[in-house]
Design a protein around this motif. Structure first.
Motif, PDB file in Angstrom:
ATOM      1  N   ILE A  30       8.110  -8.612  -6.015  1.00 49.14           N
ATOM      2  CA  ILE A  30       7.916 -10.048  -5.878  1.00 49.14           C
ATOM      3  C   ILE A  30       7.951 -10.675  -7.268  1.00 49.14           C
ATOM      4  CG2 ILE A  30       6.431 -11.894  -5.013  1.00 49.14           C
ATOM      5  CD1 ILE A  30       5.026  -9.773  -3.271  1.00 49.14           C
ATOM      6  N   ILE A  31       8.794 -11.677  -7.431  1.00 52.92           N
ATOM      7  CA  ILE A  31       8.909 -12.406  -8.685  1.00 52.92           C
ATOM      8  C   ILE A  31       8.294 -13.782  -8.506  1.00 52.92           C
ATOM      9  CG2 ILE A  31      10.512 -13.431 -10.362  1.00 52.92           C
ATOM     10  CD1 ILE A  31      12.558 -11.282  -9.339  1.00 52.92           C
ATOM     11  N   ALA A  32       7.402 -14.174  -9.401  1.00 57.25           N
ATOM     12  CA  ALA A  32       6.919 -15.552  -9.443  1.00 57.25           C
ATOM     13  C   ALA A  32       7.753 -16.298 -10.481  1.00 57.25           C
ATOM     14  CB  ALA A  32       5.448 -15.606  -9.824  1.00 57.25           C
ATOM     15  N   ALA A  33       8.366 -17.403 -10.056  1.00 53.63           N
ATOM     16  CA  ALA A  33       9.097 -18.277 -10.978  1.00 53.63           C
ATOM     17  C   ALA A  33       8.264 -19.543 -11.113  1.00 53.63           C
ATOM     18  CB  ALA A  33      10.486 -18.593 -10.437  1.00 53.63           C
ATOM     19  N   VAL A  34       7.494 -19.629 -12.199  1.00 53.05           N
ATOM     20  CA  VAL A  34       6.466 -20.661 -12.352  1.00 53.05           C
ATOM     21  C   VAL A  34       7.000 -21.822 -13.169  1.00 53.05           C
ATOM     22  CG1 VAL A  34       4.163 -21.175 -13.233  1.00 53.05           C
ATOM     23  CG2 VAL A  34       4.633 -18.955 -12.156  1.00 53.05           C
ATOM     24  N   ASN A  35       6.976 -22.982 -12.566  1.00 55.58           N
ATOM     25  CA  ASN A  35       7.422 -24.212 -13.208  1.00 55.58           C
ATOM     26  C   ASN A  35       6.266 -25.198 -13.232  1.00 55.58           C
ATOM     27  OD1 ASN A  35       7.955 -23.917 -10.305  1.00 55.58           O
ATOM     28  ND2 ASN A  35       8.404 -26.105 -10.362  1.00 55.58           N
ATOM     29  N   GLY A  36       6.016 -25.829 -14.368  1.00 54.56           N
ATOM     30  CA  GLY A  36       4.988 -26.855 -14.439  1.00 54.56           C
ATOM     31  C   GLY A  36       3.587 -26.322 -14.222  1.00 54.56           C
ATOM     32  N   ILE A  37       2.738 -27.171 -13.627  1.00 52.65           N
ATOM     33  CA  ILE A  37       1.332 -26.815 -13.414  1.00 52.65           C
ATOM     34  C   ILE A  37       1.208 -25.636 -12.452  1.00 52.65           C
ATOM     35  CG2 ILE A  37      -0.885 -27.622 -12.513  1.00 52.65           C
ATOM     36  CD1 ILE A  37      -0.179 -28.830 -15.168  1.00 52.65           C
ATOM     37  N   CYS A  38       0.373 -24.677 -12.832  1.00 51.53           N
ATOM     38  CA  CYS A  38       0.052 -23.532 -11.979  1.00 51.53           C
ATOM     39  C   CYS A  38      -1.450 -23.340 -12.097  1.00 51.53           C
ATOM     40  CB  CYS A  38       0.821 -22.307 -12.456  1.00 51.53           C
ATOM     41  SG  CYS A  38       0.582 -20.829 -11.439  1.00 51.53           S
ATOM     42  N   ALA A  39      -2.200 -23.965 -11.205  1.00 56.21           N
ATOM     43  CA  ALA A  39      -3.641 -24.106 -11.388  1.00 56.21           C
ATOM     44  C   ALA A  39      -4.435 -23.422 -10.278  1.00 56.21           C
ATOM     45  CB  ALA A  39      -4.026 -25.585 -11.454  1.00 56.21           C
ATOM     46  N   GLY A  40      -5.651 -23.010 -10.635  1.00 56.17           N
ATOM     47  CA  GLY A  40      -6.590 -22.491  -9.646  1.00 56.17           C
ATOM     48  C   GLY A  40      -6.062 -21.272  -8.924  1.00 56.17           C
ATOM     49  N   ALA A  41      -6.194 -21.278  -7.603  1.00 57.27           N
ATOM     50  CA  ALA A  41      -5.754 -20.137  -6.806  1.00 57.27           C
ATOM     51  C   ALA A  41      -4.264 -19.898  -6.950  1.00 57.27           C
ATOM     52  CB  ALA A  41      -6.111 -20.362  -5.339  1.00 57.27           C
ATOM     53  N   LEU A  44      -2.302 -16.405  -7.443  1.00 61.26           N
ATOM     54  CA  LEU A  44      -1.215 -15.953  -6.586  1.00 61.26           C
ATOM     55  C   LEU A  44      -0.006 -15.559  -7.430  1.00 61.26           C
ATOM     56  CD1 LEU A  44      -1.312 -18.400  -3.541  1.00 61.26           C
ATOM     57  CD2 LEU A  44      -2.186 -16.053  -3.683  1.00 61.26           C
ATOM     58  N   ALA A  45       0.237 -16.300  -8.517  1.00 65.86           N
ATOM     59  CA  ALA A  45       1.319 -15.919  -9.422  1.00 65.86           C
ATOM     60  C   ALA A  45       1.032 -14.559 -10.041  1.00 65.86           C
ATOM     61  CB  ALA A  45       1.510 -16.979 -10.501  1.00 65.86           C
ATOM     62  N   LEU A  46      -0.218 -14.331 -10.463  1.00 66.20           N
ATOM     63  CA  LEU A  46      -0.589 -13.047 -11.061  1.00 66.20           C
ATOM     64  C   LEU A  46      -0.534 -11.904 -10.046  1.00 66.20           C
ATOM     65  CD1 LEU A  46      -3.605 -14.083 -13.336  1.00 66.20           C
ATOM     66  CD2 LEU A  46      -1.252 -13.599 -14.033  1.00 66.20           C
ATOM     67  N   ALA A  47      -0.639 -12.230  -8.755  1.00 60.38           N
ATOM     68  CA  ALA A  47      -0.544 -11.206  -7.714  1.00 60.38           C
ATOM     69  C   ALA A  47       0.895 -10.744  -7.505  1.00 60.38           C
ATOM     70  CB  ALA A  47      -1.112 -11.735  -6.393  1.00 60.38           C
ATOM     71  N   CYS A  48       1.855 -11.493  -8.046  1.00 61.62           N
ATOM     72  CA  CYS A  48       3.251 -11.070  -7.984  1.00 61.62           C
ATOM     73  C   CYS A  48       3.484  -9.933  -8.970  1.00 61.62           C
ATOM     74  CB  CYS A  48       4.173 -12.250  -8.286  1.00 61.62           C
ATOM     75  SG  CYS A  48       4.078 -13.591  -7.062  1.00 61.62           S
ATOM     76  N   ALA A  69       2.435 -14.396 -24.739  1.00 59.03           N
ATOM     77  CA  ALA A  69       1.808 -13.618 -25.817  1.00 59.03           C
ATOM     78  C   ALA A  69       0.663 -12.771 -25.291  1.00 59.03           C
ATOM     79  CB  ALA A  69       1.315 -14.559 -26.914  1.00 59.03           C
ATOM     80  N   TRP A  70      -0.048 -13.250 -24.283  1.00 56.72           N
ATOM     81  CA  TRP A  70      -1.183 -12.534 -23.720  1.00 56.72           C
ATOM     82  C   TRP A  70      -0.787 -11.513 -22.662  1.00 56.72           C
ATOM     83  CZ3 TRP A  70      -5.462 -16.797 -22.761  1.00 56.72           C
ATOM     84  CH2 TRP A  70      -5.985 -17.183 -24.015  1.00 56.72           C
ATOM     85  N   GLY A  71       0.458 -11.512 -22.233  1.00 59.59           N
ATOM     86  CA  GLY A  71       0.910 -10.546 -21.242  1.00 59.59           C
ATOM     87  C   GLY A  71       0.839 -11.026 -19.804  1.00 59.59           C
ATOM     88  N   MET A  72       0.557 -12.311 -19.585  1.00 61.34           N
ATOM     89  CA  MET A  72       0.538 -12.846 -18.226  1.00 61.34           C
ATOM     90  C   MET A  72       1.951 -13.051 -17.681  1.00 61.34           C
ATOM     91  SD  MET A  72      -2.414 -15.760 -18.714  1.00 61.34           S
ATOM     92  CE  MET A  72      -2.217 -16.445 -17.054  1.00 61.34           C
ATOM     93  N   VAL A  73       2.910 -13.215 -18.575  1.00 59.03           N
ATOM     94  CA  VAL A  73       4.265 -13.607 -18.223  1.00 59.03           C
ATOM     95  C   VAL A  73       5.254 -12.628 -18.836  1.00 59.03           C
ATOM     96  CG1 VAL A  73       6.024 -15.378 -18.679  1.00 59.03           C
ATOM     97  CG2 VAL A  73       3.746 -16.048 -17.916  1.00 59.03           C
ATOM     98  N   TRP A  74       6.268 -12.238 -18.085  1.00 57.36           N
ATOM     99  CA  TRP A  74       7.289 -11.323 -18.583  1.00 57.36           C
ATOM    100  C   TRP A  74       8.269 -12.041 -19.507  1.00 57.36           C
ATOM    101  CZ3 TRP A  74       8.444  -6.620 -19.661  1.00 57.36           C
ATOM    102  CH2 TRP A  74       9.769  -6.177 -19.745  1.00 57.36           C
TER     103      TRP A  74
END
Length: 263
Positions: free
Chosen positions: A103-114, A118-122, A178-183
């Protein structure tokens, strides 16, 4: 699941081995209503059972991935917030982690709260340069949920996770990388094509090996070294009998690209 489908709160389509799930309430920044969570769960369940699907993209329409939980139509003071997690969010997160396809999360703009969690669960997170990750819960006197207290410290460390959560800090795409949250981080206009290219690459890959990787990495935190070594042996034993392993070895010896079938 074939072609394109417009649900009430999401859009889905399948082509070239890739299922695309898009949160589709862009006028409201894709809030996570009960209906949206239910539809996303149903879409993941359909993708899990569709042999034509070998990779999945989760993204948001418009200028946000998601602003988080729907405070106007969902969470209310005095309600049983735990019940909402137990009946909707928790089953969705567990289904995503158990789904035997990447599963790939393609995150655009605000990604807040839950939505952040959910993005990190990808399995792999790609971010647009406009992406901002926010564990926003402290602003309404709550703690991160939807797996946030599990995923975040494992990805960025406990101190950063606590600070980001207590301060409800904006984490830019570059900081998340830089923190490793994003590939990878991409220009906004390039993000959809980058996600497509990655998903198609994964869809052409050894699906059973990817599923085994998800299982093994997911179990590692709770296993002793001896238990993890045994799990690796058990999973590798099964993969050794797969058609894709035979194909991979044959292609290597014949000095040609592998033609994996996900079997």
């Amino acid at each position: 699941m074939t072609g394109g489908t417009v649900w009430e709160t999401i859009e889905t389509s399948v082509a070239d081995g890739v299922c695309r799930i898009a949160l589709n309430r862009p006028d409201k920044l894709n809030p996570l209503s009960a209906l949206l969570i239910d539809e996303v769960r149903r879409a993941f369940d359909a993708a899990a059972g569709d042999a034509a699907v070998r990779a999945i993209i989760l993204t948001g329409r418009g200028r946000a991935f998601s602003a988080g939980a729907d405070l106007r139509g969902g969470i209310q003071p005095g309600g049983d917030l735990g019940a909402a997690l137990e009946t909707r969010y928790n089953p969705l997160v567990l289904a995503m982690r158990a789904l035997p396809k990447p599963i790939i999360a393609a995150v655009n703009g605000i990604c807040a709260g839950a939505a952040c969690n959910l993005a990190l669960a990808c399995d792999i997170v790609l971010a647009a340069r406009s992406a901002v990750f926010i564990e926003v819960f402290a602003r309404i006197a709550l703690l991160p949920d939807a797996g946030g207290t599990w995923f975040l410290p494992r990805v960025i460390g406990t101190q950063r996770a606590l600070a980001a959560s207590m301060l409800a800090a904006d984490i830019t795409a570059e900081q998340a990388h830089a923190w490793g949250m994003v590939w990878e981080v991409h220009d906004d206009a390039a993000l959809p094509d980058a996600a497509e290219a990655l998903a198609r690459r994964l869809a052409a890959g050894p699906t059973r090996a990817y599923a085994a990787m998800k299982q093994a990495f997911g179990a590692a935190a709770g296993n002793t070294l001896a238990q993890q070594l045994q799990l690796e042996a058990d999973l590798q034993r099964a993969l050794g009998h797969s058609a894709d392993f035979t194909e991979g070895v044959t292609a290597f010896l014949e000095k040609r690209p592998s033609a994996f079938r996900g079997a």
